[in-house]
Design a protein around this motif. Structure first.
Motif, mmCIF file in Angstrom:
data_model
loop_
_atom_site.group_PDB
_atom_site.id
_atom_site.type_symbol
_atom_site.label_atom_id
_atom_site.label_comp_id
_atom_site.label_asym_id
_atom_site.label_seq_id
_atom_site.Cartn_x
_atom_site.Cartn_y
_atom_site.Cartn_z
ATOM 1 N N THR A 28 0.821 -1.206 0.000
ATOM 2 C CA THR A 28 0.000 0.000 0.000
ATOM 3 C C THR A 28 0.855 1.254 0.000
ATOM 4 O OG1 THR A 28 -0.173 0.071 2.420
ATOM 5 C CG2 THR A 28 -1.856 -1.192 1.234
ATOM 6 N N ARG A 29 0.207 2.348 -0.313
ATOM 7 C CA ARG A 29 0.873 3.646 -0.330
ATOM 8 C C ARG A 29 1.249 4.059 1.090
ATOM 9 N NH1 ARG A 29 -1.483 8.760 0.171
ATOM 10 N NH2 ARG A 29 -0.294 10.413 -0.809
ATOM 11 N N ARG A 30 0.277 3.947 1.993
ATOM 12 C CA ARG A 30 0.489 4.197 3.418
ATOM 13 C C ARG A 30 -0.532 3.393 4.196
ATOM 14 N NH1 ARG A 30 -0.554 9.929 5.555
ATOM 15 N NH2 ARG A 30 -2.694 9.659 4.984
ATOM 16 N N TRP A 31 -0.268 3.190 5.475
ATOM 17 C CA TRP A 31 -1.214 2.508 6.335
ATOM 18 C C TRP A 31 -0.984 2.977 7.769
ATOM 19 C CZ3 TRP A 31 -0.529 -1.005 10.406
ATOM 20 C CH2 TRP A 31 0.784 -1.366 10.656
ATOM 21 N N GLY A 32 -1.953 2.704 8.623
ATOM 22 C CA GLY A 32 -1.796 3.098 10.017
ATOM 23 C C GLY A 32 -2.966 2.620 10.861
ATOM 24 N N THR A 33 -2.961 3.066 12.089
ATOM 25 C CA THR A 33 -4.034 2.740 13.029
ATOM 26 C C THR A 33 -4.438 4.015 13.743
ATOM 27 O OG1 THR A 33 -2.465 2.228 14.790
ATOM 28 C CG2 THR A 33 -3.204 0.385 13.429
ATOM 29 N N ARG A 34 -5.656 4.000 14.265
ATOM 30 C CA ARG A 34 -6.111 5.128 15.083
ATOM 31 C C ARG A 34 -7.153 4.612 16.070
ATOM 32 N NH1 ARG A 34 -9.122 6.138 10.395
ATOM 33 N NH2 ARG A 34 -11.339 6.214 10.848
ATOM 34 N N PRO A 35 -7.218 5.246 17.226
ATOM 35 C CA PRO A 35 -8.241 4.836 18.183
ATOM 36 C C PRO A 35 -9.618 5.297 17.711
ATOM 37 C CG PRO A 35 -7.019 6.715 19.027
ATOM 38 C CD PRO A 35 -6.379 6.320 17.729
ATOM 39 N N GLY A 36 -10.637 4.568 18.122
ATOM 40 C CA GLY A 36 -12.008 4.965 17.830
ATOM 41 C C GLY A 36 -12.745 5.229 19.125
ATOM 42 N N ASP A 37 -14.022 5.552 19.012
ATOM 43 C CA ASP A 37 -14.830 5.732 20.219
ATOM 44 C C ASP A 37 -14.811 4.448 21.041
ATOM 45 O OD1 ASP A 37 -15.466 8.293 19.426
ATOM 46 O OD2 ASP A 37 -17.346 7.693 18.473
ATOM 47 N N VAL A 38 -14.889 3.332 20.326
ATOM 48 C CA VAL A 38 -14.755 2.008 20.931
ATOM 49 C C VAL A 38 -13.788 1.247 20.041
ATOM 50 C CG1 VAL A 38 -15.926 -0.149 21.465
ATOM 51 C CG2 VAL A 38 -17.114 2.029 21.805
ATOM 52 N N GLY A 39 -12.680 0.805 20.569
ATOM 53 C CA GLY A 39 -11.753 0.007 19.780
ATOM 54 C C GLY A 39 -10.814 0.834 18.929
ATOM 55 N N LYS A 40 -10.524 0.295 17.751
ATOM 56 C CA LYS A 40 -9.535 0.916 16.877
ATOM 57 C C LYS A 40 -9.901 0.690 15.415
ATOM 58 C CE LYS A 40 -6.956 -3.263 16.458
ATOM 59 N NZ LYS A 40 -7.827 -3.989 17.309
ATOM 60 N N THR A 41 -9.199 1.420 14.557
ATOM 61 C CA THR A 41 -9.333 1.266 13.112
ATOM 62 C C THR A 41 -7.944 1.093 12.524
ATOM 63 O OG1 THR A 41 -11.325 2.626 13.026
ATOM 64 C CG2 THR A 41 -10.072 2.420 10.975
ATOM 65 N N VAL A 42 -7.818 0.110 11.641
ATOM 66 C CA VAL A 42 -6.608 -0.072 10.844
ATOM 67 C C VAL A 42 -6.987 0.375 9.437
ATOM 68 C CG1 VAL A 42 -4.889 -1.697 9.979
ATOM 69 C CG2 VAL A 42 -5.896 -2.044 12.253
ATOM 70 N N TRP A 43 -6.203 1.239 8.846
ATOM 71 C CA TRP A 43 -6.525 1.785 7.536
ATOM 72 C C TRP A 43 -5.320 1.649 6.597
ATOM 73 C CZ3 TRP A 43 -3.258 5.590 5.968
ATOM 74 C CH2 TRP A 43 -2.561 6.276 6.961
ATOM 75 N N PHE A 44 -5.655 1.683 5.308
ATOM 76 C CA PHE A 44 -4.590 1.745 4.304
ATOM 77 C C PHE A 44 -5.084 2.533 3.109
ATOM 78 C CE2 PHE A 44 -6.688 -2.320 3.353
ATOM 79 C CZ PHE A 44 -6.910 -2.237 1.982
ATOM 80 N N GLU A 45 -4.125 3.043 2.335
ATOM 81 C CA GLU A 45 -4.427 3.808 1.131
ATOM 82 C C GLU A 45 -3.691 3.197 -0.056
ATOM 83 O OE1 GLU A 45 -4.996 8.232 3.118
ATOM 84 O OE2 GLU A 45 -3.113 7.767 2.083
ATOM 85 N N LEU A 46 -4.387 3.205 -1.172
ATOM 86 C CA LEU A 46 -3.816 2.716 -2.438
ATOM 87 C C LEU A 46 -4.016 3.764 -3.510
ATOM 88 C CD1 LEU A 46 -5.233 -0.895 -2.831
ATOM 89 C CD2 LEU A 46 -2.859 -0.281 -2.513
ATOM 90 N N ALA A 47 -2.999 3.977 -4.314
ATOM 91 C CA ALA A 47 -3.176 4.816 -5.493
ATOM 92 C C ALA A 47 -3.908 3.984 -6.530
ATOM 93 C CB ALA A 47 -1.821 5.264 -6.026
ATOM 94 N N VAL A 48 -4.909 4.561 -7.154
ATOM 95 C CA VAL A 48 -5.672 3.835 -8.181
ATOM 96 C C VAL A 48 -5.530 4.566 -9.512
ATOM 97 C CG1 VAL A 48 -7.310 2.854 -6.534
ATOM 98 C CG2 VAL A 48 -7.834 5.031 -7.595
ATOM 99 N N PRO A 49 -5.595 3.802 -10.590
ATOM 100 C CA PRO A 49 -5.481 4.441 -11.910
ATOM 101 C C PRO A 49 -6.623 5.409 -12.135
ATOM 102 C CG PRO A 49 -5.573 2.027 -12.087
ATOM 103 C CD PRO A 49 -5.791 2.389 -10.655
ATOM 104 N N LYS A 50 -6.306 6.523 -12.766
ATOM 105 C CA LYS A 50 -7.324 7.545 -13.041
ATOM 106 C C LYS A 50 -7.955 7.313 -14.377
ATOM 107 C CE LYS A 50 -4.936 10.823 -10.209
ATOM 108 N NZ LYS A 50 -4.194 11.997 -10.089
#
Length: 135
Positions: free
Chosen positions: A113-135
């Protein structure tokens, strides 16, 4: 049972129950949404990564699993994918040894992936990632 929580043009969120069927349901739901957005070119990779993150959530958390997609808009060309669960502890990328059964999911996310990370949520957490997609 899958619940659509939010859908607003470029952003859709679903919740899946914390059971083994969630992995396949998340894959097929995400693939169908990517097809609807004409993003089939990243479908295989995104569904693989979603599978890994939903599997991690199932292994370590109890409770519903959220999956969100944010379609690229404007000139950015970036698809954002998020997987949430109620466990507050963040996952850690680790180096799996050749005989290990697990431990490669976050390595795969990080390496594809282009970038990824984690962040806290109201309850629990979120793991996210980003991908560049063709335009």
């Amino acid at each position: 049972m899958i619940h659509v929580i939010h859908t607003e043009g470029d952003h859709v969120t679903w919740t899946f129950p914390a059971d083994p069927g969630a992995v396949g349901a998340a894959r097929s739901t995400v693939r169908a949404q990517l097809h609807g957005w004409d993003l089939d070119g990243v479908g295989d990779l995104v569904t693989l990564l979603v599978s890994e993150l939903v599997t991690n959530a199932l292994r370590h958390a109890t409770g519903p699993i959220g999956v969100s997609l944010v379609r690229p808009s404007g000139l950015d060309g970036i698809l954002r994918v998020e997987v949430s669960d109620p466990l507050p502890e963040f996952p850690h990328e680790r180096v799996a040894r050749p005989g290990d059964e697990g431990g490669r999911g976050l390595q795969l996310v990080a390496s594809t992936t282009r970038r990824w990370g984690t962040r806290p949520g109201d309850v629990g957490k979120t793991v996210w990632f980003e991908l560049a997609v063709p335009k």
